[in-house]
Design a protein around this motif. Sequence first.
Motif, mmCIF file in Angstrom:
data_model
loop_
_atom_site.group_PDB
_atom_site.id
_atom_site.type_symbol
_atom_site.label_atom_id
_atom_site.label_comp_id
_atom_site.label_asym_id
_atom_site.label_seq_id
_atom_site.Cartn_x
_atom_site.Cartn_y
_atom_site.Cartn_z
ATOM 1 N N THR A 169 -21.170 -30.510 -20.188
ATOM 2 C CA THR A 169 -19.445 -29.983 -20.055
ATOM 3 C C THR A 169 -18.705 -30.963 -21.255
ATOM 4 O O THR A 169 -17.833 -30.239 -21.914
ATOM 5 C CB THR A 169 -18.935 -30.149 -18.818
ATOM 6 O OG1 THR A 169 -19.910 -29.850 -17.913
ATOM 7 C CG2 THR A 169 -17.780 -29.365 -18.692
ATOM 8 N N VAL A 210 -16.742 -31.571 -12.670
ATOM 9 C CA VAL A 210 -18.166 -31.616 -12.685
ATOM 10 C C VAL A 210 -18.612 -32.982 -11.807
ATOM 11 O O VAL A 210 -19.442 -33.024 -10.965
ATOM 12 C CB VAL A 210 -18.722 -31.568 -13.924
ATOM 13 C CG1 VAL A 210 -20.364 -31.697 -13.658
ATOM 14 C CG2 VAL A 210 -18.532 -30.351 -14.433
ATOM 15 N N VAL A 248 -16.166 -23.718 -15.067
ATOM 16 C CA VAL A 248 -15.475 -24.869 -14.765
ATOM 17 C C VAL A 248 -13.895 -24.819 -15.669
ATOM 18 O O VAL A 248 -12.970 -25.263 -15.118
ATOM 19 C CB VAL A 248 -15.989 -25.951 -14.793
ATOM 20 C CG1 VAL A 248 -15.095 -27.279 -14.402
ATOM 21 C CG2 VAL A 248 -17.422 -26.167 -14.130
ATOM 22 N N PHE A 249 -14.104 -24.594 -16.787
ATOM 23 C CA PHE A 249 -13.136 -24.465 -17.869
ATOM 24 C C PHE A 249 -11.773 -23.651 -17.538
ATOM 25 O O PHE A 249 -10.695 -23.788 -17.372
ATOM 26 C CB PHE A 249 -13.330 -24.289 -19.269
ATOM 27 C CG PHE A 249 -12.282 -24.299 -20.271
ATOM 28 C CD1 PHE A 249 -12.182 -25.546 -20.789
ATOM 29 C CD2 PHE A 249 -11.631 -23.138 -20.465
ATOM 30 C CE1 PHE A 249 -10.884 -25.720 -21.750
ATOM 31 C CE2 PHE A 249 -10.790 -23.219 -21.566
ATOM 32 C CZ PHE A 249 -10.264 -24.533 -21.999
ATOM 33 N N ALA A 260 -12.394 -30.515 -17.396
ATOM 34 C CA ALA A 260 -13.629 -29.958 -16.516
ATOM 35 C C ALA A 260 -14.877 -30.779 -16.212
ATOM 36 O O ALA A 260 -15.206 -30.911 -15.224
ATOM 37 C CB ALA A 260 -14.145 -28.855 -17.382
ATOM 38 N N TRP A 261 -14.744 -31.810 -17.067
ATOM 39 C CA TRP A 261 -15.945 -32.734 -17.029
ATOM 40 C C TRP A 261 -15.538 -33.716 -15.776
ATOM 41 O O TRP A 261 -16.696 -34.015 -15.163
ATOM 42 C CB TRP A 261 -16.185 -33.513 -18.287
ATOM 43 C CG TRP A 261 -14.949 -34.319 -18.634
ATOM 44 C CD1 TRP A 261 -13.673 -33.806 -19.324
ATOM 45 C CD2 TRP A 261 -14.694 -35.666 -18.403
ATOM 46 N NE1 TRP A 261 -12.978 -34.977 -19.582
ATOM 47 C CE2 TRP A 261 -13.527 -35.935 -19.115
ATOM 48 C CE3 TRP A 261 -15.638 -36.535 -17.694
ATOM 49 C CZ2 TRP A 261 -12.819 -37.199 -18.974
ATOM 50 C CZ3 TRP A 261 -14.845 -37.977 -17.908
ATOM 51 C CH2 TRP A 261 -13.409 -38.316 -18.513
ATOM 52 N N SER A 293 -17.890 -25.443 -10.118
ATOM 53 C CA SER A 293 -18.927 -25.833 -10.333
ATOM 54 C C SER A 293 -20.020 -26.066 -9.412
ATOM 55 O O SER A 293 -21.194 -26.474 -9.657
ATOM 56 C CB SER A 293 -18.799 -27.190 -11.297
ATOM 57 O OG SER A 293 -18.199 -28.140 -10.321
ATOM 58 N N CYS A 333 -19.686 -29.678 -24.742
ATOM 59 C CA CYS A 333 -18.890 -28.364 -25.188
ATOM 60 C C CYS A 333 -17.350 -28.629 -25.127
ATOM 61 O O CYS A 333 -17.145 -27.868 -26.348
ATOM 62 C CB CYS A 333 -19.240 -27.503 -24.120
ATOM 63 S SG CYS A 333 -21.045 -26.915 -24.172
ATOM 64 N N LEU A 334 -16.808 -29.012 -24.369
ATOM 65 C CA LEU A 334 -15.300 -29.116 -24.611
ATOM 66 C C LEU A 334 -14.827 -29.930 -25.810
ATOM 67 O O LEU A 334 -13.879 -29.517 -26.666
ATOM 68 C CB LEU A 334 -14.744 -30.099 -23.333
ATOM 69 C CG LEU A 334 -14.655 -29.319 -22.045
ATOM 70 C CD1 LEU A 334 -14.157 -30.395 -21.054
ATOM 71 C CD2 LEU A 334 -13.594 -28.465 -22.232
ATOM 72 N N TYR A 393 -24.897 -32.497 -16.161
ATOM 73 C CA TYR A 393 -23.885 -31.369 -16.433
ATOM 74 C C TYR A 393 -22.558 -31.981 -16.867
ATOM 75 O O TYR A 393 -22.097 -31.432 -17.787
ATOM 76 C CB TYR A 393 -23.558 -30.849 -14.833
ATOM 77 C CG TYR A 393 -24.714 -30.106 -14.141
ATOM 78 C CD1 TYR A 393 -25.643 -29.547 -15.398
ATOM 79 C CD2 TYR A 393 -24.568 -29.482 -13.087
ATOM 80 C CE1 TYR A 393 -26.810 -28.737 -14.694
ATOM 81 C CE2 TYR A 393 -25.460 -28.744 -12.649
ATOM 82 C CZ TYR A 393 -26.449 -28.082 -13.577
ATOM 83 O OH TYR A 393 -27.547 -27.333 -12.858
ATOM 84 N N PRO A 432 -19.972 -24.926 -18.272
ATOM 85 C CA PRO A 432 -18.715 -25.308 -18.916
ATOM 86 C C PRO A 432 -17.585 -24.234 -18.889
ATOM 87 O O PRO A 432 -16.358 -24.851 -18.752
ATOM 88 C CB PRO A 432 -19.176 -25.783 -20.441
ATOM 89 C CG PRO A 432 -20.803 -25.886 -20.225
ATOM 90 C CD PRO A 432 -21.261 -25.091 -19.074
ATOM 91 N N TYR A 433 -18.064 -23.065 -19.264
ATOM 92 C CA TYR A 433 -16.830 -21.795 -19.023
ATOM 93 C C TYR A 433 -16.438 -21.736 -17.799
ATOM 94 O O TYR A 433 -15.019 -21.770 -17.787
ATOM 95 C CB TYR A 433 -17.652 -20.501 -19.864
ATOM 96 C CG TYR A 433 -16.644 -19.617 -19.750
ATOM 97 C CD1 TYR A 433 -15.527 -19.486 -20.535
ATOM 98 C CD2 TYR A 433 -16.962 -18.279 -18.706
ATOM 99 C CE1 TYR A 433 -14.780 -18.318 -20.487
ATOM 100 C CE2 TYR A 433 -16.090 -17.380 -18.586
ATOM 101 C CZ TYR A 433 -14.942 -17.546 -19.550
ATOM 102 O OH TYR A 433 -14.234 -16.294 -19.668
#
Lengths: 506, 366
Positions: free
Chosen positions: B233, B45, B33-34, B41-42, B190, B236-237, B229, B30-31
């Motif tokens: 993500t 992915v 890609v962020f 980010a999602w 990613s 988390c986001l 994944y 997640p980090y």
Amino acid sequence: MGFFKQNHRGIIQHYKQLQNSNISGTKVFPSFGENVNFIIEFFNNSHDLMTYPFMFKQKECMVLYLETLVDQDKLEQKFFIPLSQRENNIEKRKSFTLEHFPNSINFSEITSKMLQGFAIVIMDGEKHVLLIDTGLSNDRGTEEPNNEKVVRGSHLGFVENIAINLNLIRTRIKNQNLFIEYQTIGEITNTKIAIVHLKGIANEDVLKNVQNRIKNISSDMIFGPGYFEEFIEDSTVSPFPQMLSTERPDRVIANLIEGRIALFVDGSPTVLIVPINFFSFYQSPDDYNSRAYIGTFIQVIRLLSFIIAVSLPGLYIAVIGFHFEVLPEELVLTVKGAVEKVPYPPLIEAIIMELTIELIREAGIRLPSAIGTTIGIVGGLVIGDAIVKAGLVSNTMIIVVATTAISSYVVPSNEMSAAVRLLRFPIMIAAATFGFVGIAFSFMALFIHLCQLESFGSPYLAPIAPFRFKDIKDSIVRLPLWKLNNRPLDHQPKKVNQQSSSRKWK
Amino acid sequence: MNTKEKKITQFQLFFLIFLTQIGIGVISLPYEVFKDSESDAWISVIIAGFFVQINIVLIWLLYRRFPSLTIFEMMSEVVGKHIAFIFKIAYILFFSSVAILLILLFGRMTHIWIIPRTPNWIILLIMISLCVFCVKENLTVMARYYFVVSFSVIFFLILITSFVKGINILNILPVGQTGFPSIIKGTAQSLLSFLGYEMLLVIFPYSLGKSVGKLKVALLANGIVTIIYAYITFVCLTYLGPYVMKLIPEPILFILKFRSFQIIERTDLLFLSVWIATFGTSIMMYLYLTSNGLANMFTKTNRSTLLFCTATLLYILVLFIPTNDNVINLISNYIKFASYFFIFGLPCILLFVSILRGKKGSPETV
């Protein structure tokens, strides 16, 4: 070194001559005296070799037998009484002959029969020797084995005599496909073993594998299944038993019908079953006698006990030694308070307690029950309040160790229980060295090993790895019996279907 | 193909792909890609997963032309012995460098999060020995083990789902705010976490069943990985929000660390300990690939001997590589670019060359 080797070989050769006396091809001699002498010589003039000469149809005859192996009553009934009647009673004179006894012309067969308790009759002028089965057997009753008790169901158990054990199986599987193969192993003891399987269900390749491994055994004696097991099991370094040993006929029968192979050893009530998987050790005939919910519940609890018994002390050590922050706030104070007064690290503490429990078990197991109770009481003092008050061990450790001990005895199989008890020591050490990572590593190693292990070609961790969803219903959970229409496939049985819908009436 | 190797079922193939892909990448995905595509980010992915699906089809097309050969064997058929030799070495180096990266990441992770005071060399030694212990037998044993390990993924998903109730959807709205270029940039970031499916280059011929079935299994495995994944993500986001995400390189562990479950605190410790087994599966697969390639080059030597040598060599190498962020970033950048070439570029070239030269392997024997 060369000298020693040669000398050694010489000794072996000499011994072999003494042992076999090379009689394998020897046929019965034409002369009566020669035959008698041969037998007497063969048994080295042993004092229990009895001879009884008599006349039959004007011919010189002699009965020979080993007194210590022969049932005197049987010999009287079968031989001496008819013989004497013949001499006294003229009417019966013609009716009694010796022809109906089996006979043999080969000395190796004759002598081996004598060692099994046969009496032999040597007659002058005859080319064969008569064999009379007069074997003496003194057996205990077929009581329920102490270490495999069930609440409901059959209370029969095997005994030391292989013939009685096989009879217990034959009378319960009345089927022409039940196949019994005898083999003799042990060069001095000549122990009889039997390989039993159901033709058409058991896998032939597995059977060939078993036969081949047994043929390869070359040992002077076979005194029990444990001794025998080590010669034929797949992995000798593994702590896990790779054959199921049981003393219960119903368990053997269920496994035979499932398509497995049973090995009987004369002189031992324990029967080995191959190939076997890990989960079979956690089953008991009781599961199938109780209702499905209860059976499943108990089975899951048993499997849970494996995880607890192996990992709980390690987990505790890791938490105390490395990861105190895992505990919730309310627990921290109590645990810390208990641990702080103990002078040594948690690993030492745990090992002391685990060893104490093992000592109590080992001391109690071979003592008469009167003293056994005393051991229990004294042991209770050691694993209890006294040791905590003395400040040697913490309170929480006592709880952990006691839970572990109980869990490790939940397993219905003694061998598996021993394996589990042994396994937790390396895990404790790993936990004390690396904390949670150590436990993770140990479990990785454990599962890799379990995945590698095979019992006679069938995977040990089946039906989990390799996974087969259909087999889970009879190994990890226990579904109602009418759901179990197919056999489990981990040991590759030839016939898959074992029943069809039995509840059609509904 | 090595005929001694027992073939695996398609069911087992699924878990081999699945667990090789899922591994250490999850924790920082997640980090990573962020950094590029921020609150989108999602989406990155999911797009990355889609690219990987295409790549899997490409690998499968190549495999279909040579249904009984691994990449190492088919190369000498397609481009001739001499060029193939160079490519083989390159592949072996690529696989072993991925293994090195994974081992380094694993060492850093345990060092930072679980046992900071234990020397790294001993942890790595044990890990590598365990991997060798598993890989030395055959694929069947590995497949069985992978299945057992897959339970840890379920455990992980349950943990992640347990903090779904704390998420705030507003954190990712409006969707697509960062614009297309940065989403694609995030996709490239990613892709590193998706690595692992390239094992299909070698594993395809070792599995049973029809080739279409194998493709389906591979696509399914990667599809599930993509969904997991994207889900992670997303959670988390939305849970942390863009301001916090900027600061935390390992968001999953961070969330777990501060989430209490009443009977247990510091869930991150527990999670990481269970997750070690999943790290292991990725390392194992790359060790297997390396040893398989070496066994193809040194036909007279046993694969387990070669495996032992590789593992020893890798271990010694790892000891000399300093585990700081710069070095690890350097290696992962190198691997990112190498993987474009080895997983997408080279199979593409091989496919075209084999079509042009009309080369085809013997038909599949099942």
